[in-house]
Design a protein around this motif. Sequence first.
Motif, PDB file in Angstrom:
ATOM      1  N   ASN A 106      -6.521  -0.093  -1.046  1.00  0.00           N
ATOM      2  CA  ASN A 106      -6.078   0.941  -1.983  1.00  0.00           C
ATOM      3  C   ASN A 106      -4.611   1.280  -1.719  1.00  0.00           C
ATOM      4  O   ASN A 106      -4.082   0.987  -0.647  1.00  0.00           O
TER       5      ASN A 106
ATOM      6  N   ARG B   9       1.848   2.243   2.891  1.00  0.00           N
ATOM      7  CA  ARG B   9       1.177   2.792   4.072  1.00  0.00           C
ATOM      8  C   ARG B   9       2.200   3.171   5.135  1.00  0.00           C
ATOM      9  O   ARG B   9       3.113   2.389   5.428  1.00  0.00           O
TER      10      ARG B   9
ATOM     11  N   SER C  48     -10.721   4.657  -1.127  1.00  0.00           N
ATOM     12  CA  SER C  48     -10.888   3.233  -0.820  1.00  0.00           C
ATOM     13  C   SER C  48     -11.613   2.525  -1.955  1.00  0.00           C
ATOM     14  O   SER C  48     -12.503   3.095  -2.577  1.00  0.00           O
TER      15      SER C  48
ATOM     16  N   LYS D 263       0.813  -1.222   0.000  1.00  0.00           N
ATOM     17  CA  LYS D 263       0.000   0.000   0.000  1.00  0.00           C
ATOM     18  C   LYS D 263       0.846   1.272   0.000  1.00  0.00           C
ATOM     19  O   LYS D 263       0.345   2.352  -0.306  1.00  0.00           O
TER      20      LYS D 263
ATOM     21  N   SER E 294      -7.971  -0.917   4.164  1.00  0.00           N
ATOM     22  CA  SER E 294      -8.583  -0.841   2.842  1.00  0.00           C
ATOM     23  C   SER E 294      -7.538  -1.177   1.775  1.00  0.00           C
ATOM     24  O   SER E 294      -6.351  -0.873   1.930  1.00  0.00           O
TER      25      SER E 294
ATOM     26  N   GLU F 120     -15.870   3.166   4.845  1.00  0.00           N
ATOM     27  CA  GLU F 120     -15.263   2.317   5.857  1.00  0.00           C
ATOM     28  C   GLU F 120     -16.031   2.353   7.178  1.00  0.00           C
ATOM     29  O   GLU F 120     -16.822   3.259   7.431  1.00  0.00           O
TER      30      GLU F 120
ATOM     31  N   HIS G  47      -5.760  11.442   2.667  1.00  0.00           N
ATOM     32  CA  HIS G  47      -6.663  10.332   2.403  1.00  0.00           C
ATOM     33  C   HIS G  47      -7.543  10.590   1.204  1.00  0.00           C
ATOM     34  O   HIS G  47      -7.923  11.733   0.961  1.00  0.00           O
TER      35      HIS G  47
END
Length: 342
Positions: free
Chosen positions: A144, A58, A150, A56, A142, A179, A233
Motif C-alpha cells: 500500500n 515509506r 494494507s 510507497k 505491505s 499482517e 497507519h
Amino acid sequence: METKLLSLYSQREEALTAAAQTLAEGALVAFPTETVYGLGACADNAEAVRKIFAAKGRPADNPLIVHVATMAQAQALSRSWTPIAQTLARAFWPGPMSLITAAVPSIPAVVTAGLDSVALRMPDHAEALALIRLAGPIAAPSANLSGRPSPVTAAHVHEDMAGRIPLILDGGDCRIGVESTVIDTRGEVPVILRPGQITKEQIEAVCGACRVADGVLTEVTGKALSPGMLHRHYAPRGQATLVWPSAQAQKTLAQLYDMAQSIGLRPVILCAKAMHEAMGARACLVLDEQGDMAHGLFAALRQADEWGFDRVFIQGVDPAGPGLAYMNRALRAAGFDVAGET
Ligand code: AMP
Ligand code: MG
C-alpha cells in the motif's frame, strides 16, 4: 510506468517467470501472501530495495520484512538463531509470523533501516514460496501507499501502485487479511511487537511464556521497539473513531452516527454482523463476513473511502486472543481517537 497485472490462476507459470525476471532486473513486484499483498524486491539488492521506499512513500526508518522459502535461507540471514526462534519457526512456519533476529552484516542497511536486527518470515502461500524459490529472499512490506490500509486484493494494490511499479501478481483475496505477528526472538522470552493472527496464547503454548510490547494498544512517540509503531497507519480518508467495547457500545455507535448525520456528514459504521442487525437503516460495512473482524477491516476502510463516507465509526472488540490484532489496527486507523472508553 506501465503496471502489468498477471493472474496466478489463469497464467501461473508465465506470471511467476515474469515476476522472477523483474526482480532479478532490480525492479519491484507486488505479490499475494496469506496475510496481505507484499511489495517485493530482491533482499540483497540495495538499489532495488530503495525503490520500495520511493514507491510507497515509506519513511526510511521503517525496516522491511525479508521473506524466505526455507529454514536454511532464514538461518543464513541470522547472526544468532536462538532456540526461541527455532521453536517458533518450527511451530508456525510457513505462516503469518515474522521473527526478529540478529542480522548478518551482509544484509543491506536499507532493508533493516540501519538496525542490527532483521525481520524474517516464511509465508504460507504456494505462489509466494514459488517466487522466493525462483528469486531468492524477497524484502517486502505491505503493498500500500504508506499510511493507507494494507491491500488484501490485487485491486487494492492497483489502486495505490498503478504507474509506480511494473508488475502486480493477482492471487485473489488474501486468506488472513491482516499482517503477520512480529516477534522479537532475541531475549529470554519472545516479545510480540505487532500482534497478528498467531496469538500470544499460541506462542505461550510452545515457548512457555510470551510478552506483549508496550505500544501495541497505545500511541507510541519517541523511540519504539518496532519503528512501524511510530507511523500513522491504515487510515481511511474520512475521519475515524473507535468505539470501545462495552455494554453501551451499541447505543454509542448509534448516537455518534446520528449526530454526524444531523450535521450533514455521511457516516458509516464498521462492525460485526450482530451489531449491524441492531443498527437498523444506518449505513454499515460488516467486518466478520468471512470469519474474524480483522479479516474484513482493511477492505472495509478502503470501501468507506470509495463510497465517499466522510465519518467512520469502528466497533471495538475485547483486545484478547485474536482481538488484539484487530484492536491494534483499528486504533491506528482511528489515529487513537476513541469514544465510549470505560
Ligand atoms: P509491513 O510489512 O508494511 O507490515 O512492515 C513491516 C513491519 O515489521 C513494520 O512494522 C516494521 O517496523 C517491522 N519490522 C521490520 N524489521 C524490524 C526489526 N528489525 N525490528 C523491529 N521491527 C521490525
Ligand atoms: Mg505496512
